[in-house]
Design an enzyme around this catalytic site. Structure first.
Site, PDB file in Angstrom:
ATOM      1  N   THR A 130      76.021   8.003  81.870  1.00 52.87           N
ATOM      2  CA  THR A 130      75.945   7.391  83.201  1.00 52.87           C
ATOM      3  C   THR A 130      77.294   7.434  83.911  1.00 52.87           C
ATOM      4  O   THR A 130      78.339   7.471  83.258  1.00 52.87           O
ATOM      5  CB  THR A 130      75.501   5.922  83.044  1.00 52.87           C
ATOM      6  OG1 THR A 130      75.659   5.243  84.280  1.00 52.87           O
ATOM      7  CG2 THR A 130      76.337   5.169  82.006  1.00 52.87           C
ATOM      8  N   ASP A 131      77.250   7.373  85.235  1.00 57.57           N
ATOM      9  CA  ASP A 131      78.505   7.295  85.999  1.00 57.57           C
ATOM     10  C   ASP A 131      79.189   5.941  85.827  1.00 57.57           C
ATOM     11  O   ASP A 131      80.359   5.782  86.171  1.00 57.57           O
ATOM     12  CB  ASP A 131      78.261   7.587  87.494  1.00 57.57           C
ATOM     13  CG  ASP A 131      77.273   6.637  88.171  1.00 57.57           C
ATOM     14  OD1 ASP A 131      76.721   5.747  87.491  1.00 57.57           O
ATOM     15  OD2 ASP A 131      77.050   6.793  89.392  1.00 57.57           O
ATOM     16  N   GLU A 132      78.447   4.943  85.290  1.00 59.57           N
ATOM     17  CA  GLU A 132      79.035   3.594  85.177  1.00 59.57           C
ATOM     18  C   GLU A 132      80.201   3.544  84.197  1.00 59.57           C
ATOM     19  O   GLU A 132      80.979   2.589  84.221  1.00 59.57           O
ATOM     20  CB  GLU A 132      77.955   2.582  84.772  1.00 59.57           C
ATOM     21  CG  GLU A 132      76.837   2.515  85.784  1.00 59.57           C
ATOM     22  CD  GLU A 132      75.990   1.247  85.697  1.00 59.57           C
ATOM     23  OE1 GLU A 132      76.389   0.308  85.007  1.00 59.57           O
ATOM     24  OE2 GLU A 132      74.931   1.231  86.340  1.00 59.57           O
ATOM     25  N   TYR A 155      76.656  -3.049  79.331  1.00 60.49           N
ATOM     26  CA  TYR A 155      75.900  -1.778  79.314  1.00 60.49           C
ATOM     27  C   TYR A 155      76.846  -0.580  79.400  1.00 60.49           C
ATOM     28  O   TYR A 155      76.800   0.330  78.570  1.00 60.49           O
ATOM     29  CB  TYR A 155      74.892  -1.736  80.477  1.00 60.49           C
ATOM     30  CG  TYR A 155      74.369  -0.347  80.771  1.00 60.49           C
ATOM     31  CD1 TYR A 155      73.513   0.299  79.883  1.00 60.49           C
ATOM     32  CD2 TYR A 155      74.754   0.339  81.939  1.00 60.49           C
ATOM     33  CE1 TYR A 155      73.050   1.587  80.149  1.00 60.49           C
ATOM     34  CE2 TYR A 155      74.288   1.619  82.206  1.00 60.49           C
ATOM     35  CZ  TYR A 155      73.433   2.235  81.302  1.00 60.49           C
ATOM     36  OH  TYR A 155      72.982   3.509  81.554  1.00 60.49           O
ATOM     37  N   LYS A 159      77.713   2.497  76.733  1.00 62.36           N
ATOM     38  CA  LYS A 159      77.542   3.929  77.036  1.00 62.36           C
ATOM     39  C   LYS A 159      78.883   4.663  76.900  1.00 62.36           C
ATOM     40  O   LYS A 159      78.940   5.778  76.392  1.00 62.36           O
ATOM     41  CB  LYS A 159      76.980   4.121  78.457  1.00 62.36           C
ATOM     42  CG  LYS A 159      75.548   3.663  78.656  1.00 62.36           C
ATOM     43  CD  LYS A 159      74.510   4.402  77.821  1.00 62.36           C
ATOM     44  CE  LYS A 159      74.301   5.853  78.220  1.00 62.36           C
ATOM     45  NZ  LYS A 159      73.185   6.475  77.472  1.00 62.36           N
TER      46      LYS A 159
HETATM   47  P1  NAD Z   1      64.587   3.480  80.167  1.00 58.39           P
HETATM   48  O1  NAD Z   1      65.033   2.105  79.815  1.00 58.39           O
HETATM   49  O2  NAD Z   1      63.548   3.662  81.207  1.00 58.39           O
HETATM   50  O3  NAD Z   1      64.047   4.230  78.857  1.00 58.39           O
HETATM   51  C1  NAD Z   1      64.701   4.161  77.626  1.00 58.39           C
HETATM   52  C2  NAD Z   1      63.750   4.695  76.564  1.00 58.39           C
HETATM   53  O4  NAD Z   1      64.436   4.620  75.292  1.00 58.39           O
HETATM   54  C3  NAD Z   1      62.465   3.867  76.412  1.00 58.39           C
HETATM   55  O5  NAD Z   1      61.365   4.727  76.294  1.00 58.39           O
HETATM   56  C4  NAD Z   1      62.678   3.086  75.122  1.00 58.39           C
HETATM   57  O6  NAD Z   1      61.473   2.781  74.446  1.00 58.39           O
HETATM   58  C5  NAD Z   1      63.563   4.045  74.324  1.00 58.39           C
HETATM   59  N1  NAD Z   1      64.379   3.343  73.321  1.00 58.39           N
HETATM   60  C6  NAD Z   1      65.172   2.251  73.517  1.00 58.39           C
HETATM   61  N2  NAD Z   1      65.757   1.908  72.362  1.00 58.39           N
HETATM   62  C7  NAD Z   1      65.363   2.813  71.429  1.00 58.39           C
HETATM   63  C8  NAD Z   1      65.656   2.999  70.043  1.00 58.39           C
HETATM   64  N3  NAD Z   1      66.463   2.162  69.384  1.00 58.39           N
HETATM   65  N4  NAD Z   1      65.093   4.050  69.410  1.00 58.39           N
HETATM   66  C9  NAD Z   1      64.260   4.896  70.057  1.00 58.39           C
HETATM   67  N5  NAD Z   1      63.932   4.749  71.357  1.00 58.39           N
HETATM   68  C10 NAD Z   1      64.480   3.730  72.030  1.00 58.39           C
HETATM   69  O7  NAD Z   1      65.918   4.263  80.515  1.00 58.39           O
HETATM   70  P2  NAD Z   1      66.184   5.406  81.611  1.00 58.39           P
HETATM   71  O8  NAD Z   1      66.508   4.758  82.887  1.00 58.39           O
HETATM   72  O9  NAD Z   1      65.116   6.424  81.535  1.00 58.39           O
HETATM   73  O10 NAD Z   1      67.562   6.017  81.031  1.00 58.39           O
HETATM   74  C11 NAD Z   1      67.537   7.058  80.061  1.00 58.39           C
HETATM   75  C12 NAD Z   1      68.951   7.454  79.719  1.00 58.39           C
HETATM   76  O11 NAD Z   1      69.622   7.907  80.881  1.00 58.39           O
HETATM   77  C13 NAD Z   1      69.810   6.295  79.171  1.00 58.39           C
HETATM   78  O12 NAD Z   1      70.637   6.807  78.163  1.00 58.39           O
HETATM   79  C14 NAD Z   1      70.617   5.834  80.372  1.00 58.39           C
HETATM   80  O13 NAD Z   1      71.830   5.280  79.952  1.00 58.39           O
HETATM   81  C15 NAD Z   1      70.813   7.154  81.091  1.00 58.39           C
HETATM   82  N6  NAD Z   1      70.995   7.049  82.552  1.00 58.39           N
HETATM   83  C16 NAD Z   1      70.084   6.358  83.323  1.00 58.39           C
HETATM   84  C17 NAD Z   1      70.247   6.347  84.708  1.00 58.39           C
HETATM   85  C18 NAD Z   1      69.256   5.640  85.599  1.00 58.39           C
HETATM   86  O14 NAD Z   1      69.507   5.541  86.809  1.00 58.39           O
HETATM   87  N7  NAD Z   1      68.132   5.146  85.095  1.00 58.39           N
HETATM   88  C19 NAD Z   1      71.329   7.005  85.291  1.00 58.39           C
HETATM   89  C20 NAD Z   1      72.247   7.671  84.464  1.00 58.39           C
HETATM   90  C21 NAD Z   1      72.052   7.706  83.095  1.00 58.39           C
HETATM   91  O1  DAU Z   2      74.588   4.387  87.946  1.00 59.43           O
HETATM   92  C1  DAU Z   2      73.692   4.709  86.934  1.00 59.43           C
HETATM   93  C2  DAU Z   2      73.024   3.453  86.414  1.00 59.43           C
HETATM   94  O2  DAU Z   2      72.119   3.029  87.426  1.00 59.43           O
HETATM   95  C3  DAU Z   2      72.301   3.667  85.099  1.00 59.43           C
HETATM   96  O3  DAU Z   2      73.229   4.020  84.099  1.00 59.43           O
HETATM   97  C4  DAU Z   2      71.539   2.399  84.683  1.00 59.43           C
HETATM   98  O4  DAU Z   2      70.792   2.653  83.502  1.00 59.43           O
HETATM   99  C5  DAU Z   2      70.591   2.048  85.818  1.00 59.43           C
HETATM  100  O5  DAU Z   2      69.880   0.855  85.508  1.00 59.43           O
HETATM  101  C6  DAU Z   2      71.357   1.884  87.133  1.00 59.43           C
HETATM  102  O6  DAU Z   2      72.225   0.714  87.082  1.00 59.43           O
HETATM  103  P1  DAU Z   2      72.362  -0.281  88.336  1.00 59.43           P
HETATM  104  O7  DAU Z   2      72.851  -1.581  87.847  1.00 59.43           O
HETATM  105  O8  DAU Z   2      73.103   0.380  89.443  1.00 59.43           O
HETATM  106  O9  DAU Z   2      70.799  -0.345  88.764  1.00 59.43           O
HETATM  107  P2  DAU Z   2      69.909  -1.581  89.291  1.00 59.43           P
HETATM  108  O10 DAU Z   2      68.646  -0.997  89.800  1.00 59.43           O
HETATM  109  O11 DAU Z   2      69.825  -2.667  88.278  1.00 59.43           O
HETATM  110  O12 DAU Z   2      70.756  -2.136  90.520  1.00 59.43           O
HETATM  111  C7  DAU Z   2      71.049  -1.310  91.640  1.00 59.43           C
HETATM  112  C8  DAU Z   2      71.875  -2.136  92.610  1.00 59.43           C
HETATM  113  O13 DAU Z   2      71.030  -3.161  93.163  1.00 59.43           O
HETATM  114  C9  DAU Z   2      73.033  -2.865  91.969  1.00 59.43           C
HETATM  115  O14 DAU Z   2      74.102  -2.930  92.899  1.00 59.43           O
HETATM  116  C10 DAU Z   2      72.494  -4.278  91.718  1.00 59.43           C
HETATM  117  C11 DAU Z   2      71.519  -4.468  92.870  1.00 59.43           C
HETATM  118  N1  DAU Z   2      70.337  -5.312  92.591  1.00 59.43           N
HETATM  119  C12 DAU Z   2      69.622  -5.055  91.461  1.00 59.43           C
HETATM  120  C13 DAU Z   2      68.498  -5.797  91.170  1.00 59.43           C
HETATM  121  C14 DAU Z   2      67.700  -5.547  89.902  1.00 59.43           C
HETATM  122  C15 DAU Z   2      69.942  -6.283  93.494  1.00 59.43           C
HETATM  123  O15 DAU Z   2      70.597  -6.488  94.534  1.00 59.43           O
HETATM  124  N2  DAU Z   2      68.824  -7.000  93.214  1.00 59.43           N
HETATM  125  C16 DAU Z   2      68.081  -6.808  92.076  1.00 59.43           C
HETATM  126  O16 DAU Z   2      67.077  -7.539  91.860  1.00 59.43           O
END
Ligand code: NAD
Ligand code: DAU
Length: 347
Positions: A130-132, A155, A159
């Site tokens: 992730t970019d975080e 988180y 990562k």
């Molecule tokens: P998600 O939470 O939707 O899915 C995670 C999946 O991993 C689920 O299917 C869960 O059952 C599985 N899982 C969790 N713990 C596990 C374990 N111990 N063993 C096996 N499976 C397990 O997550 P996502 O948003 O699809 O993110 C996927 C990946 O991409 C993560 O590594 C996250 O850090 C990264 N990522 C997400 C975003 C985003 O915006 N969602 C952005 C950048 C990177």
């Molecule tokens: O940047 C990549 C990341 O983006 C991934 O690595 C994470 O897995 C993914 O969950 C996401 O993280 P964020 O914290 O940015 O996503 P979230 O949707 O939780 O929040 C987006 C923005 O909105 C953040 O600034 C917090 C704000 N927010 C979030 C929620 C859930 C609100 O204002 N209200 C809310 O209820």
């Protein structure tokens, strides 16, 4: 011919990656290892679950015996590692679960790959990050691949730790790896605890849309299928030992994004525009809330020819329509019923 292990393939991004690989590469065998936590849902993969080149394996990436059995039995060539605890707010409430899966689970996969691949060629451990990990930006500037790591939430710390372990295994044991760091994804199958699907679900139910603080925080949004395409490109064209940033060139303040989403929802629901904006409710800010993320995705564009293909307006509308057509999916994941799908089909 490749045997590809995708971890976390029942989750949001993982399900799009699994589908893309199963459909685009019938010559590969795709194994999806997922623990099916609250975020994993096999309904996300109904359309491809009977494909000949696809196998679902229920299990935990922290289970060393299980993971080495999978490597032995299926002769894994490529790992695309997405399994993780992914929600920042949950990491603030319970950091240990993030250490467990994101750090220890990743190290367990690395150990297994290292042992299984000794003396072999053409293997790849591809870690999705992730970019975080880069921390928080002020009003100016972008994250590049050389921005120093500065994670600020439990988180992102978990990562960042996993990224460091992947690089350390590359350096120390010559494990062939690639890492990509992506910005915020949105699209179908996104669990409604994250901002966009939460807002869609709340508008649908006429409930308040919680906006943290003043809604001034900025995120860079990418349509999830564009991320899946980038992952495909990196698997096939990426350089071993490299890191690639993936982003949407698409920065939005949360409050502006929510207003746009409200208007699209009103249009799609046939409400007069402005109705849903009345649900916007400013609430207590997230602890340690990162102000701004913005990715410079020029390296992957220049070196591998990838760039986003879906505009935000188009992607948001597709996303809204998907959720409105899949209200049963939303009802199932919010009530926990989706677990029954696994029991009925695989249990
Ligand atoms: P998600 O939470 O939707 O899915 C995670 C999946 O991993 C689920 O299917 C869960 O059952 C599985 N899982 C969790 N713990 C596990 C374990 N111990 N063993 C096996 N499976 C397990 O997550 P996502 O948003 O699809 O993110 C996927 C990946 O991409 C993560 O590594 C996250 O850090 C990264 N990522 C997400 C975003 C985003 O915006 N969602 C952005 C950048 C990177
Ligand atoms: O940047 C990549 C990341 O983006 C991934 O690595 C994470 O897995 C993914 O969950 C996401 O993280 P964020 O914290 O940015 O996503 P979230 O949707 O939780 O929040 C987006 C923005 O909105 C953040 O600034 C917090 C704000 N927010 C979030 C929620 C859930 C609100 O204002 N209200 C809310 O209820």
């Amino acid at each position: 011919m490749k045997n590809v292990l995708i971890t976390g393939g029942a989750g949001f991004i993982g399900s799009h990656v699994v589908r893309r690989f199963v459909v685009s590469y019938p010559q590969y065998k795709i194994f999806n290892l997922d623990k099916l936590t609250y975020a994993g849902n096999l309904q996300n993969l109904v359309d491809i679950e009977n494909s000949e080149n696809y196998t679902f394996l229920k299990g935990d990436i922290c289970d060393a015996d299980l993971v080495s059995e999978i490597f032995d039995l299926h002769r894994i060539d490529v790992v695309i590692h997405l399994a993780a605890e992914s929600h920042v707010d949950r990491s603030i409430r319970n950091p240990n679960a993030f250490v467990e899966t994101n750090v220890l689970g990743t190290v367990n996969l690395l150990n297994t790959a290292r042992n299984a691949w000794k003396g072999s060629h053409n293997k790849l451990f591809y870690h999705i990050s992730t970019d975080e990990v880069y921390g928080s930006l002020g009003a100016e500037g972008f994250f590049t691949e050389s921005t120093p790591y500065d994670p600020k939430s439990p988180y992102s710390a978990s990562k960042a730790a996993s990224d460091h372990f992947v690089k350390a295994y590359g350096n120390t044991y010559k494990l062939p790896f690639i890492i990509s760091n992506c910005s915020n994804n949105y699209g179908p199958n996104h669990f409604p605890e994250k901002l966009i699907p939460l807002a869609i679900n709340n508008i649908r139910n006429g409930e308040p849309i919680p906006v943290y603080g003043k809604g001034e925080n900025v995120r860079d949004w990418l349509y999830v299928e564009d991320h899946a395409i980038a992952i495909d490109v990196i698997v096939h064209k990426g350089e071993i030992g490299e890191t690639y940033n993936i982003g949407g060139f698409n920065e939005w303040k949360n409050i502006d994004l929510i207003r746009l989403l409200c208007d699209i929802m009103d249009q799609e629901l046939g409400n007069s525009v402005g109705t849903s904006q009345e649900l916007i409710t400013f609430v207590k800010d997230r602890a340690g809330h990162d102000l701004r993320y913005a990715i410079d995705a020029m390296k992957i564009k220049k070196e591998l020819g990838w760039e986003p293909s879906v505009t935000f307006e188009e992607g948001l509308r597709k996303t809204v329509n998907w959720y409105l057509k899949n209200e049963e999916w939303l009802d199932n994941v919010t009530s926990g019923n989706y677990q029954k799908y696994y029991e009925q089909h695989y249990g």
